[in-house]
Every structure is written in structure tokens, then in C-alpha cells.
Motif scaffolding. Structure first.
Motif, PDB file in Angstrom:
ATOM      1  N   VAL A   1      27.179 -16.737  24.567  1.00 10.57           N
ATOM      2  CA  VAL A   1      25.841 -17.312  24.796  1.00 10.57           C
ATOM      3  C   VAL A   1      24.722 -16.388  25.384  1.00 10.57           C
ATOM      4  CG1 VAL A   1      24.505 -18.978  25.865  1.00 10.57           C
ATOM      5  CG2 VAL A   1      26.692 -19.517  25.296  1.00 10.57           C
ATOM      6  N   ILE A   2      25.100 -15.620  26.458  1.00  9.48           N
ATOM      7  CA  ILE A   2      24.292 -14.609  27.049  1.00  9.48           C
ATOM      8  C   ILE A   2      23.774 -13.563  26.061  1.00  9.48           C
ATOM      9  CG2 ILE A   2      24.357 -12.575  28.445  1.00  9.48           C
ATOM     10  CD1 ILE A   2      25.575 -14.072  30.619  1.00  9.48           C
ATOM     11  N   GLY A   3      24.781 -13.406  24.963  1.00 11.40           N
ATOM     12  CA  GLY A   3      24.366 -12.500  23.859  1.00 11.40           C
ATOM     13  C   GLY A   3      24.739 -10.997  24.005  1.00 11.40           C
ATOM     14  N   ILE A   4      26.084 -10.920  24.086  1.00 11.71           N
ATOM     15  CA  ILE A   4      26.724  -9.544  24.249  1.00 11.71           C
ATOM     16  C   ILE A   4      26.474  -9.006  22.701  1.00 11.71           C
ATOM     17  CG2 ILE A   4      28.915  -8.011  24.699  1.00 11.71           C
ATOM     18  CD1 ILE A   4      27.507  -9.499  27.014  1.00 11.71           C
ATOM     19  N   PRO A   5      25.939  -7.833  22.361  1.00 11.24           N
ATOM     20  CA  PRO A   5      25.971  -7.222  21.085  1.00 11.24           C
ATOM     21  C   PRO A   5      27.269  -6.902  20.645  1.00 11.24           C
ATOM     22  CG  PRO A   5      25.155  -5.697  22.870  1.00 11.24           C
ATOM     23  CD  PRO A   5      25.413  -7.012  23.612  1.00 11.24           C
ATOM     24  N   ALA A   6      27.002  -7.033  19.274  1.00 11.78           N
ATOM     25  CA  ALA A   6      28.458  -6.824  18.482  1.00 11.78           C
ATOM     26  C   ALA A   6      28.373  -5.308  18.015  1.00 11.78           C
ATOM     27  CB  ALA A   6      28.702  -7.881  17.414  1.00 11.78           C
ATOM     28  N   LEU A   7      27.173  -4.789  18.350  1.00 16.58           N
ATOM     29  CA  LEU A   7      27.177  -3.511  18.024  1.00 16.58           C
ATOM     30  C   LEU A   7      27.795  -2.320  18.515  1.00 16.58           C
ATOM     31  CD1 LEU A   7      23.137  -4.063  17.477  1.00 16.58           C
ATOM     32  CD2 LEU A   7      24.916  -3.883  15.681  1.00 16.58           C
ATOM     33  N   LEU A   8      27.813  -1.390  17.965  1.00 14.22           N
ATOM     34  CA  LEU A   8      28.353  -0.128  19.206  1.00 14.22           C
ATOM     35  C   LEU A   8      27.452   0.267  20.131  1.00 14.22           C
ATOM     36  CD1 LEU A   8      29.581   1.956  15.624  1.00 14.22           C
ATOM     37  CD2 LEU A   8      30.558   0.120  17.126  1.00 14.22           C
ATOM     38  N   ILE A   9      27.790   0.250  21.189  1.00 12.87           N
ATOM     39  CA  ILE A   9      27.074   0.610  22.258  1.00 12.87           C
ATOM     40  C   ILE A   9      27.663   1.612  23.076  1.00 12.87           C
ATOM     41  CG2 ILE A   9      25.560  -1.693  22.456  1.00 12.87           C
ATOM     42  CD1 ILE A   9      28.025  -2.302  24.515  1.00 12.87           C
ATOM     43  N   PRO A  10      26.712   2.491  23.766  1.00 12.96           N
ATOM     44  CA  PRO A  10      27.448   3.511  24.846  1.00 12.96           C
ATOM     45  C   PRO A  10      28.332   2.804  25.613  1.00 12.96           C
ATOM     46  CG  PRO A  10      24.987   3.332  25.017  1.00 12.96           C
ATOM     47  CD  PRO A  10      25.476   2.427  23.911  1.00 12.96           C
ATOM     48  N   LEU A  11      29.394   3.729  26.194  1.00 15.77           N
ATOM     49  CA  LEU A  11      30.199   3.195  27.384  1.00 15.77           C
ATOM     50  C   LEU A  11      29.231   2.782  28.523  1.00 15.77           C
ATOM     51  CD1 LEU A  11      32.936   5.758  27.212  1.00 15.77           C
ATOM     52  CD2 LEU A  11      33.043   3.682  26.250  1.00 15.77           C
ATOM     53  N   PRO A  12      29.562   1.554  29.194  1.00 16.25           N
ATOM     54  CA  PRO A  12      28.670   1.104  30.236  1.00 16.25           C
ATOM     55  C   PRO A  12      29.046   2.140  31.603  1.00 16.25           C
ATOM     56  CG  PRO A  12      30.607  -0.497  29.855  1.00 16.25           C
ATOM     57  CD  PRO A  12      30.535   0.604  28.727  1.00 16.25           C
ATOM     58  N   GLY A  13      28.199   2.696  32.143  1.00 15.25           N
ATOM     59  CA  GLY A  13      28.538   3.666  33.343  1.00 15.25           C
ATOM     60  C   GLY A  13      28.039   2.693  34.690  1.00 15.25           C
ATOM     61  N   SER A  14      27.498   1.600  34.700  1.00 15.71           N
ATOM     62  CA  SER A  14      27.062   0.923  35.891  1.00 15.71           C
ATOM     63  C   SER A  14      26.938  -0.287  35.536  1.00 15.71           C
ATOM     64  CB  SER A  14      25.711   1.522  36.636  1.00 15.71           C
ATOM     65  OG  SER A  14      24.505   0.981  35.971  1.00 15.71           O
ATOM     66  N   ILE A  15      26.420  -1.397  36.755  1.00 12.31           N
ATOM     67  CA  ILE A  15      26.313  -2.630  36.454  1.00 12.31           C
ATOM     68  C   ILE A  15      25.160  -3.082  35.758  1.00 12.31           C
ATOM     69  CG2 ILE A  15      27.978  -3.428  38.421  1.00 12.31           C
ATOM     70  CD1 ILE A  15      25.432  -4.108  39.934  1.00 12.31           C
ATOM     71  N   PHE A  16      24.194  -1.912  35.528  1.00 11.39           N
ATOM     72  CA  PHE A  16      22.983  -2.168  34.675  1.00 11.39           C
ATOM     73  C   PHE A  16      22.981  -2.000  33.264  1.00 11.39           C
ATOM     74  CE2 PHE A  16      22.080  -1.402  39.288  1.00 11.39           C
ATOM     75  CZ  PHE A  16      21.725  -2.779  39.573  1.00 11.39           C
ATOM     76  N   ASP A  17      23.990  -1.730  32.870  1.00 12.25           N
ATOM     77  CA  ASP A  17      24.347  -1.246  31.580  1.00 12.25           C
ATOM     78  C   ASP A  17      24.501  -2.537  30.703  1.00 12.25           C
ATOM     79  OD1 ASP A  17      23.621   1.188  31.865  1.00 12.25           O
ATOM     80  OD2 ASP A  17      25.534   1.967  32.140  1.00 12.25           O
ATOM     81  N   LYS A  18      24.424  -2.318  29.254  1.00 11.11           N
ATOM     82  CA  LYS A  18      24.785  -3.366  28.323  1.00 11.11           C
ATOM     83  C   LYS A  18      26.245  -2.953  28.321  1.00 11.11           C
ATOM     84  CE  LYS A  18      20.520  -3.639  25.686  1.00 11.11           C
ATOM     85  NZ  LYS A  18      19.891  -5.130  25.835  1.00 11.11           N
ATOM     86  N   PHE A  19      27.030  -4.144  27.761  1.00 12.73           N
ATOM     87  CA  PHE A  19      28.547  -4.065  27.968  1.00 12.73           C
ATOM     88  C   PHE A  19      29.335  -4.950  27.001  1.00 12.73           C
ATOM     89  CE2 PHE A  19      30.021  -7.948  30.247  1.00 12.73           C
ATOM     90  CZ  PHE A  19      28.695  -8.306  30.289  1.00 12.73           C
TER      91      PHE A  19
END
Lengths: 280, 294
Positions: free
Chosen positions: B223-241
Motif C-alpha cells: 500500500v505504501i508503494g514500494i517501487p518494483a523498479l531497480l533501486i540503489p541499495l539503501p544506505g540509511s533509513i531515509f532511502d527508498k527500499f
């Protein structure tokens, strides 16, 4: 010497100064430590204590006797306000400790419990080492110095006559002790906060006769220094160790007198019936 | 033998024994049902996925080519999610439990709060997802980053942590806290020195089990909308994941396009199950290690 004792000594010297300023050296008047006036307690709809008046003087052993459910434990728990832990409890009337009403908003209940120690029916040591059990009280009240703590622990254990049995294993769990030893440990824990008064709620009812004997010996010893109020089911025990006895029945104080009088010459027929084992 | 007729007892004996056997058989079947289903499930997953798990899979980034795809991003995402969830639920959950058990007076307010927390535990996870999206993603404008997802997950498992902690606190014998109050300890001193040490195993067990719930939950994050796209590795709690179950979800969805995605999903399931298994093991060890001594 701990700061607690120092504080108290200070107060006592002041008191004796005041006394010496008086016109004549009065014969030793015993100080009233607890004053109870028209105390009523309800648990929900149950009227557990019905208007009790009872003065307690320093360095006396007062035994409270009476059948189950007569309110004797409730009364004891009122004296250090532990009764307030019971949900749905209502209290009216006055209980004063050293002249100050303990139910006042401003009254510091932690301070009260520092002066008034309690020993419970079932030995209830903490799941900690023997040492930590005794050191708990002083630590709670801010004593950090290891040397002072060591001394308090040793003295308290000595006063409770358990030092020789545990001195080589202070770091072992309190649960490794027998029931009677645990109860004496609990008394030591109570002595460690250097109280003025010790409340005892049937302290020997969970113990065998030998341990009971030891605790009674201990109580006789302790009354030189402390005031003791003890609830007991065991009338022989009351007769053996107390100076005064209060007989409770159904939430009322039926009779309160010198223990000798209560047992040999009770003025109320109900007291006599109870003591002679006709009921209860 | 005035009332009991021996003849009758004998006649009924066979029937009684038979009923007993039948009952035993039915109960055994019920038990077997669960075990067999689980067995099939694990067999399917393992046979499909085990061959795909290797170091590249565990340390690789997402890729559209199945041979090159890895789940490091999802593992890191799950890790960062827990960095948010663990402290928040422990502080809020244990705090609430202590307030309800130790401080608040028993009465209307207490039972009102208690009922509501119990009800919250039964709210479907997707509803929490909607709530999280409304509050954290939109109103607070965090976007769909780890923090927003973690806060949402925390809301989801808070009621469980609270109830489990309350039970652990309640199971500390009253005579211990009485002893502490009796020496003049305040409520906080009693909590810190007596109640928490005694209740800790129970609290941790409950907390760990609800963390594993948070690790496995998917719906709120969808529901929150986590992207299915290729995203960079998350490095902190402020990154997309993204997280492990999300990865399973997307690969399963796309398995009709690329057949090997099914194997990747199975391999991810194995990793996820291993993580959950380890957490459960930790809970069991804690429970046994701190056996009640009082």
C-alpha cells in the motif's frame, strides 16, 4: 557509619537537647510513634476496618491477633501505606507516624517506608545474590560507596543472626537458602535501611518450628532497638514475644492491653473465647 | 456394586473403546494435515529455489536477467526496516505495558485502553498500510522511504508487543514488587531493578516473535508503494527500499513473463524462512536460558 544513621543521631541529639532544656528530668516517657484515629478501610463494598483507634509506643512489641479476615493484615499494611497497592481500596480516618498524618498529600510514602520496614508472611527475597538482597535498600536510597555497603550488609546480616551461615557465600542466590534462612535474610534486608519500626505480617507462618524459634529469638533481640508490630495467627507466639496485644475481630479492635492482661485477664468475653480457642 | 451393573458395563465397553480410537485417529489426522501441508510447501520451495542460492544471489543487486539477479537490496532493506521497528516498538510497547500494568489505576480508563489495544491487534495489516500511507508517506511527506515503512510496521506490531509485555510484567510475582515497595523504592526503581529483570525474557520472546511478523509482512508495504523498479541499495533509513517479502511478491507476479523468476522467488523464500527460523530459535533460547527461578 552511614549517612542515614548520622542523620538520625543528629535528630536524636536535638531531641535530647530539647528535653534537657525542660524543667525537670522526666522519667523516661515513651514516645508515641503511631497514632490511629477512627480508621476505616473498604475494599470495594467490603468494610474491612471499622473505626480503629490504636496508639503504638516506641520500642514495644505489639502483637495483633484475631481470626482470619478480621482485618489485622489490612491494618498492618495501612501503617506503611502498602494497602494502597490493593485496587479499589478506600481509606478514611487518621494514621499519624511520629505526629504526622501519613495520608496527607504532601507525605512522602517512600520516606515513610524507609523508616518503617516490613517483613512479609512468605519469605520473599529477590532473585538476586544474598549480598544484593541486603544491599538493595541502601542502594535504592542512594548509598553507592562499596565500603559502606559492605558494612551495612555485614551488620544487617549479623543483627538478623544469619551472618555466620552465609558469610562465605554472599554471592550465591538467595534462593539457595532454606525457608527459615530466607526469612531471616528478609529481616536483614529490612534492617539494612535502618528503620525505626518493623512491621511483621505473620513472619513465621510459613516456617518450621525450629526456624520459628530462631525468628522469635531475633524479635526479642530486635525490640531493644526497634518498635515491632507483628500480626500473628499463633497466640502462644503473641504471648511469648509481645509487650502489648491487640485483638481484632471482624474489622474492629475488641481489646488492646498489656499482653499479660489480655491473656490472663481479658476484659471482653470475645477475647477470652478466642484465646481459649472457642472460635477462630 | 449397587448402582453399577457389571453386565451393562461390559456391553458398553467395546463401544467406548471404539469411540476413543476414532477420536484419537481424527485428532492425529488433524495434526498430520498441518505437518503434511508444511512438508509439501517446504519441499516445493526448496526443490525450486535451492539451486539458485549462491553467493552472487545473496550479494548481488536486482537485475532483470535471472542469472544475474541478487537480493542484497532486499536484505539491506529488511535490515534498515528493523533498525526503525525494533527501538520504536520496544520503547513504545514496553512503556505502554508498564504504564498500564504499574502506574495507571485500575478502572474505566484502564479497561477502555486495554480493550482498544486488544482490538488494534486484530486490525488487518492492509489497514495499517493505508494508515501509514496517509500519515507518514503523505501527511508527513516522508515519501516511501524506510522510515515511513518502519513506522507503519511499528504500528502494526505494537499491540502485540504491548500485550506480550503486559503478560510478562504481570507474571512477575507480586511479592517481589511488594518487597521492593516495602523498603521505600519508587515505582520506577522497582520497575528497573525488580520487574524488568524478571520480565525481560517474556518481553524479549514476545518482541522477537512480533519482529518476525514485521519481517514477513507485505501488505502494508504494498500500500505504501514500494517501487518494483531497480533501486540503489539503501544506505540509511531515509532511502527508498524493498524487503524480502516484497521481492517474493514481485517475482511471483512476473513469473508468467520470465519463468526463472519463480525460482528466484523460491530462493528468496528460503532466505526469508531461514531468517524467521533463526529469530524463533533466538526466542526459544532466551526463554530457556532465563528459566524462572522464583
Amino acid at each position: 557509619m552511614s549517612t542515614l544513621t548520622a542523620k538520625r543521631l543528629n535528630i536524636e541529639t536535638k531531641l535530647s537537647d530539647d528535653l534537657s532544656k525542660g524543667l525537670r528530668p522526666v522519667e523516661k516517657v515513651k514516645k508515641m510513634i503511631y497514632e490511629t484515629n477512627q480508621l476505616h478501610i473498604w475494599y470495594g463494598e467490603t468494610h474491612a476496618i471499622k473505626g480503629i483507634d490504636l496508639p503504638v509506643y516506641e520500642k514495644e512489641v505489639v502483637a495483633i491477633i484475631g481470626p482470619s479476615g478480621c482485618g489485622k493484615s489490612t491494618y498492618l499494611k495501612t501503617l506503611n501505606r502498602m494497602v494502597e497497592l490493593v485496587p479499589d481500596v478506600r481509606i478514611s480516618g487518621k494514621v499519624a507516624y511520629n505526629g504526622k498524618s501519613i495520608f496527607d498529600e504532601s507525605y512522602d510514602v517512600e520516606e515513610l517506608r524507609l523508616r518503617v520496614g516490613m517483613v512479609f508472611q512468605k519469605p520473599n527475597p529477590f532473585p538476586k545474590s544474598i549480598y544484593e538482597n541486603v544491599a538493595y535498600g541502601p542502594r535504592i536510597h542512594g548509598i553507592r560507596n562499596k565500603g559502606v555497603l559492605d558494612e551495612i550488609v555485614e551488620q544487617s546480616l549479623r543483627k538478623a543472626y544469619i551472618w555466620d551461615e552465609v558469610k562465605d557465600r554472599l554471592d550465591t542466590s538467595a534462593y539457595s537458602l532454606s525457608g527459615g534462612q530466607q526469612q531471616r535474610l528478609c529481616i536483614a534486608r529490612c534492617l539494612a535501611i535502618e528503620p525505626e519500626v518493623i512491621l511483621m505480617d505473620e513472619p513465621t507462618s510459613a516456617l518450621d518450628p525450629k526456624s520459628t524459634f530462631k525468628i522469635e529469638e531475633l524479635i526479642r533481640e530486635l525490640k531493644e532497638t526497634y518498635s515491632i508490630i507483628i500480626v500473628t495467627h499463633n497466640m502462644q507466639q503473641a504471648a511469648r514475644i509481645s509487650d502489648k496485644t491487640a485483638f481484632f475481630l471482624d474489622g474492629e479492635l475488641i481489646e488492646y492491653n498489656e499482653t499479660n492482661n489480655i491473656f490472663n485477664n481479658p476484659s471482653d468475653s470475645r477475647t477470652e473465647d478466642y484465646i481459649l480457642g472457642r472460635f477462630g | 456394586m449397587e448402582h453399577i451393573n457389571e453386565e451393562q458395563v461390559k456391553r458398553r465397553r467395546n463401544l467406548r473403546l471404539l469411540t476413543n480410537r476414532v477420536a484419537q485417529f481424527i485428532f492425529m489426522l488433524s495434526t498430520l494435515f498441518g505437518v503434511i501441508v508444511l512438508g509439501i510447501l517446504i519441499y516445493r520451495v526448496v526443490s525450486q529455489g535451492i539451486g539458485w542460492i549462491d553467493i552472487n544471489f545473496l550479494t548481488g543487486k536486482l537485475s532483470t536477467e535471472p542469472e544475474r539477479a541478487g537480493i542484497l537490496g532486499a536484505i539491506l532493506g529488511t535490515f534498515w526496516l528493523m533498525v526503525v521497528v525494533v527501538p520504536i516498538t520496544m520503547i513504545l510497547g514496553v512503556g505502554t505495558a508498564l504504564f498500564l500494568e504499574i502506574y495507571i489505576k485500575k478502572g474505566r480508563l484502564q479497561s477502555f485502553l486495554q480493550t482498544n489495544i486488544a482490538n488494534l491487534a486484530g486490525v488487518p495489516s492492509i489497514v495499517y498500510g493505508v494508515l501509514g500511507m496517509t500519515i507518514f508517506v503523505r501527511a508527513l511527506d516522508l515519501g516511501n522511504i524506510v522510515l515511513a515503512g518502519g513506522l507503519t510496521m511499528s504500528l502494526l506490531i505494537l499491540p502485540i508487543v504491548i500485550v506480550a509485555s503486559q503478560e510478562a510484567i504481570r507474571s512477575v510475582p507480586q511479592h517481589l514488587s511488594e518487597a521492593s515497595y516495602g523498603i521505600g523504592a519508587t515505582k520506577w526503581q522497582t520497575i528497573r531493578h525488580i520487574i524488568i529483570p524478571a520480565a525481560l525474557p517474556g518481553i524479549l520472546t514476545g518482541a522477537i516473535l512480533s519482529f518476525s511478523r514485521a519481517i514477513g509482512e507485505t501488505a502494508p508495504l504494498v500500500v505504501i508503494g514500494i517501487p518494483a523498479l531497480l533501486i540503489p541499495l539503501p544506505g540509511s533509513i531515509f532511502d527508498k527500499f524493498t524487503v524480502l517479502p516484497m521481492q517474493i511478491y514481485y517475482w511471483t507476479l512476473d513469473a508468467s513473463l520470465v519463468e526463472e523468476y519463480a525460482n528466484l522467488a523460491a530462493a528468496t523464500i528460503i532466505v526469508l524462512l531461514l531468517v524467521l527460523f533463526l529469530l524463533n530459535l533466538a526466542a526459544i533460547i532466551i526463554r530457556h536460558k532465563f528459566k524462572k527461578i522464583y
